[in-house]
Design a protein around this motif. Structure first.
Motif, short mmCIF file in Angstrom:
data_model
loop_
_atom_site.label_atom_id
_atom_site.label_comp_id
_atom_site.label_asym_id
_atom_site.label_seq_id
_atom_site.Cartn_x
_atom_site.Cartn_y
_atom_site.Cartn_z
N PRO A 209 0.82 -1.23 0.00
CA PRO A 209 0.00 0.00 0.00
C PRO A 209 0.84 1.26 0.00
CG PRO A 209 -0.05 -1.06 2.16
CD PRO A 209 0.64 -2.02 1.23
N LEU A 210 0.39 2.25 -0.76
CA LEU A 210 1.02 3.57 -0.79
C LEU A 210 0.26 4.50 0.15
CD1 LEU A 210 1.55 4.00 -4.64
CD2 LEU A 210 3.26 3.33 -2.93
N ARG A 211 1.00 5.44 0.74
CA ARG A 211 0.39 6.44 1.58
C ARG A 211 -0.28 7.52 0.72
NH1 ARG A 211 3.84 9.38 3.70
NH2 ARG A 211 5.67 8.65 2.58
N ALA A 212 -1.20 8.24 1.32
CA ALA A 212 -1.94 9.27 0.58
C ALA A 212 -1.01 10.28 -0.12
CB ALA A 212 -2.91 9.99 1.51
N PRO A 213 0.07 10.78 0.55
CA PRO A 213 0.95 11.73 -0.15
C PRO A 213 1.65 11.10 -1.37
CG PRO A 213 1.28 11.87 2.22
CD PRO A 213 0.43 10.66 1.98
#
Length: 212
Positions: free
Chosen positions: A151-155
């Motif tokens: 998973p990637l973070r929102a930023p």
């Protein structure tokens, strides 16, 4: 083995679709690929076995991701950067409760792209843009790392939307688009069971049904 994976296996076992056929999975017909003596049988068998394992693994990742998606319309974009070039495939799907409405040919192409990103010396990502029933638009993403979807973070996903990938120039983010932290995609255990139970029930008939 699910019907979905059986179709994938046919493509790898020296088979290919007749170009004149409808590519929907339930109507696909297959024609034998031309025979070749260029590669010894032992090498061919090993290569096919490795490809089978990779496609099975990518299928698990794809289906686990789809099982995470909430109600709404989703656009899934998979990208693989390989030594041979960049591959990009996308699909549209709709989730309504326990039902997933999708095009099986699109799902197959996205899965193959994920598999390509899992090969050594390749990288990749999957981005999902969601239109929720309440009208909220959101985007989240996963990087293909160490053979799975991370998973990637929102930023991080925001940066992907606001930077020109070719020039590096900044871009204005799409209006009213919410950037979200992506969920962890559960992996299957060695015995074939899931880390977390799926919302759907057996039998495993994917796609369009989710993995049980």
């Amino acid at each position: 083995m699910s019907e979905y994976q059986d179709h994938v296996r046919q493509t790898l076992d020296g088979m290919h679709p007749d170009p004149g056929d409808d590519l929907s999975m339930d109507q696909m017909r297959w024609a034998a690929a031309p025979a070749s003596d260029a590669v010894p049988d032992e090498a061919t068998t090993a290569a096919v076995a490795e490809a089978h394992a990779l496609l099975d693994h990518a299928t698990d990742a794809y289906l686990a991701l789809v099982d995470l998606l909430e109600d709404g319309d989703h656009r899934v974009v998979a990208t693989a950067s390989t030594p041979q070039g960049v591959l990009t495939e996308c699909q549209e799907l709709t989730v309504i409760g326990d039902a997933v409405v999708l095009d099986e040919a699109e799902a197959l192409r996205v899965t193959v792209t994920v598999a390509a990103a899992m090969v050594a010396c390749s990288t990749g990502s999957v981005v999902v843009r969601t239109s929720a029933p309440n009208g909220v638009e959101s985007a989240r993403g996963w990087a293909v790392r160490h053979g799975w979807l991370r998973p990637l973070r929102a930023p991080e996903i925001r940066q992907a939307y606001t930077v020109d990938t070719e020039t590096g120039a900044p871009l204005d983010p799409p209006p009213s688009l919410e950037f979200r932290q992506a969920e962890r995609v559960p992996r299957r255990e060695a015995d074939g069971s899931d880390e977390n139970a799926s919302r759907t029930a057996p039998p495993d008939n994917r796609p369009p049904n989710r993995r049980n």
